[in-house]
Design an enzyme around this catalytic site. Structure first.
Site, short mmCIF file in Angstrom:
data_model
loop_
_atom_site.label_atom_id
_atom_site.label_comp_id
_atom_site.label_asym_id
_atom_site.label_seq_id
_atom_site.Cartn_x
_atom_site.Cartn_y
_atom_site.Cartn_z
N VAL A 194 5.36 -3.49 4.01
CA VAL A 194 5.23 -3.96 2.95
C VAL A 194 4.23 -4.83 2.61
O VAL A 194 4.24 -5.87 1.61
CB VAL A 194 6.79 -4.77 2.44
CG1 VAL A 194 7.87 -4.03 2.28
CG2 VAL A 194 6.74 -6.04 3.53
N LYS A 195 3.10 -4.86 3.38
CA LYS A 195 1.99 -5.66 3.19
C LYS A 195 1.06 -4.90 2.08
O LYS A 195 1.25 -3.74 1.97
CB LYS A 195 1.20 -6.18 4.22
CG LYS A 195 2.28 -6.98 4.94
CD LYS A 195 2.60 -8.20 4.61
CE LYS A 195 3.12 -9.26 5.31
NZ LYS A 195 4.74 -8.78 5.63
N THR A 196 0.02 -5.66 1.70
CA THR A 196 -0.96 -5.19 0.61
C THR A 196 -1.64 -3.54 1.08
O THR A 196 -1.84 -2.76 0.33
CB THR A 196 -2.25 -6.00 0.60
OG1 THR A 196 -1.39 -7.45 0.26
CG2 THR A 196 -3.02 -5.55 -0.71
N GLY B 171 0.80 -1.09 0.15
CA GLY B 171 -0.03 -0.04 -0.11
C GLY B 171 0.98 1.14 -0.01
O GLY B 171 0.39 2.31 -0.33
N ASP C 241 2.36 -4.60 8.15
CA ASP C 241 3.70 -3.72 8.01
C ASP C 241 3.78 -3.06 6.90
O ASP C 241 3.00 -3.13 5.69
CB ASP C 241 4.76 -4.66 8.52
CG ASP C 241 5.06 -5.83 7.16
OD1 ASP C 241 4.77 -5.48 6.25
OD2 ASP C 241 5.60 -7.01 7.75
#
Ligand SMILES: Cc1ncc(COP(=O)(O)O)c(C=O)c1O
Length: 396
Positions: free
Chosen positions: A185-187, A3, A183
């Site tokens: 680097v998540k979607t 995101g 975190d």
């Protein structure tokens, strides 16, 4: 995939709301906060988005896993069956509640092989924990059957698969509990954050207390809260929740872009006759954060990775087999029991055995697998260029 690629005015507005109220903590300060409750609002949005009854935010996905295990009553002497391909957080959480991580082989779904799960069941098994890796799912019908037959808990580590579903049900909502990571680097991201989701009121009440020192949260005076059980501080802050609130509103947009970019790249790579793609139990439910593919042999796969490195196009192509974070082969700290504090005897015995365990079936899958991360910000032209370069390398 993450995101953070699409940060903007929406995230700034939510964070500024919190900064102007001056109340950065999710609990208490009722009179001063102008009725602003970003964490509560995000929990409601999670329930609505993923169609589940309860959501408890946590400081991160690892804390969500630990909380879920505690709330499910998993503890010393209990065995939790989990895949050999995951992120280190999955076994860290099992160890943190005193339980035993039982790692088993994966198959071409890139998560639990149901036959390997069946073989690993013992009288001490309490829970099966599929990890829905790289945006897609485990074979949930098979795992649900096993859990029902053996009266086991099912905890879904859906940290990497926000927005994916299986036969119409969101990942994380199928088992007794599920977890998300928000975190960086998540979607969708909060910067740092996580959530336990469940349809079981007791699991929710326990998760709520456990993440805040056991507070029962029944009154308006924190000092007067009772502590029915011991908890810890795994709270999320209002600032992090505010970022997540803006992000969850964009989730559908992110998923639409991801799916489009994924399909375009897949169509291009399909020109290589040797390539096979990951086995996805319900392709319509894939969140498409990654496109995972296999070449026929380890040697061919390594050669392709080496060529991509040489041509500077390896970024975003993950060869997990040689990666330190995600696969048993390189988890020497786990196999050598390199902990700071002493583990319990049952954990030590299990980890001594783990070091000798044969994972050749997983090696056979992982050594031939590459996962290409799908970026939200790619243009169509960039995808075509990237895909065609990859095809060229594989056809040399
Ligand atoms: C499968 C899986 N489980 C758990 C976690 C832990 O999440 P966090 O980084 O928010 O602690 C991650 C993070 O990468 C993950 O990939």
């Amino acid at each position: 995939m993450p995101g953070y690629e699409f940060f903007g005015a929406e995230e700034r507005k939510e964070v500024n709301d919190v900064l102007s109220s001056g109340i950065l903590m999710r609990y208490g300060f009722d009179g001063m906060r102008n009725n602003m409750w970003k964490a509560k609002e995000l929990e409601q949005a999670i329930c609505k988005t993923f169609n589940c009854k309860y959501a408890q935010l946590t400081a991160n996905g690892t804390a969500a896993l630990t909380t879920a295990m505690a709330a499910l009553g998993i503890g010393v002497g209990d065995e939790v069956i989990m895949p050999a391909f995951t992120f280190v957080a999955s076994f860290e959480a099992v160890l943190s509640v005193g339980a035993i991580p039982v790692l088993v082989d994966i198959d071409e779904t890139l998560t639990l092989n149901p036959d390997a799960v069946k073989k690993a069941i013992t009288p001490k098994t309490k829970c099966i924990m599929p990890v829905h890796m790289c945006g897609s799912m485990a074979d949930m019908d098979a795992l649900l059957n096993i859990c029902q037959q053996h009266k086991l808990l099912l905890l879904e580590d859906a940290c990497q698969s926000i927005g994916a579903s299986y036969k119409g049900q969101h990942l994380g909502t199928i088992g007794h509990a599920g977890t998300f990571s928000f975190d960086f680097v998540k979607t969708i991201t909060c910067g740092e954050g996580g959530a336990v989701i469940t349809n079981d009121e007791q699991v929710y009440i326990k998760s709520d207390g456990y993440t805040d020192h056991g507070h029962d949260h029944t009154g308006v005076d924190r000092g007067a809260d009772l502590h029915p059980f011991i908890g810890y501080n795994f709270r999320i802050s209002e600032l992090h929740a505010a970022v997540g609130l803006a992000q969850i509103r964009k989730l559908n947009q992110f998923l639409t872009i991801q799916k489009k970019n994924h399909q375009l790249l897949k169509d291009i790579l399909s020109k290589v006759p040797e390539i096979r793609f990951r086995n996805i139990p319900d392709p319509t439910g894939d969140s498409c954060t990654f496109l995972s593919w296999f070449l026929p042999t380890e040697a061919q796969t390594k050669a392709v990775i080496a060529k991509m490195k040489a041509q500077n196009i390896v970024a975003g192509n993950f060869y997990w087999y040689d990666n330190n974070w995600h696969y048993i082969k390189k988890w020497n700290h786990l196999k050598n029991i390199s902990t700071l504090n002493r583990l319990n005897d049952a954990q030590q015995q299990a980890l001594n055995k783990l070091a000798q365990q044969d994972f050749s079936a997983s090696d056979a899958v992982m050594s031939k697998c590459v996962s290409t991360a799908i970026s939200l910000s790619w243009t169509e032209k960039q995808i075509v260029e990237k895909g065609e370069k990859m095809v060229e390398i594989m056809s040399e």
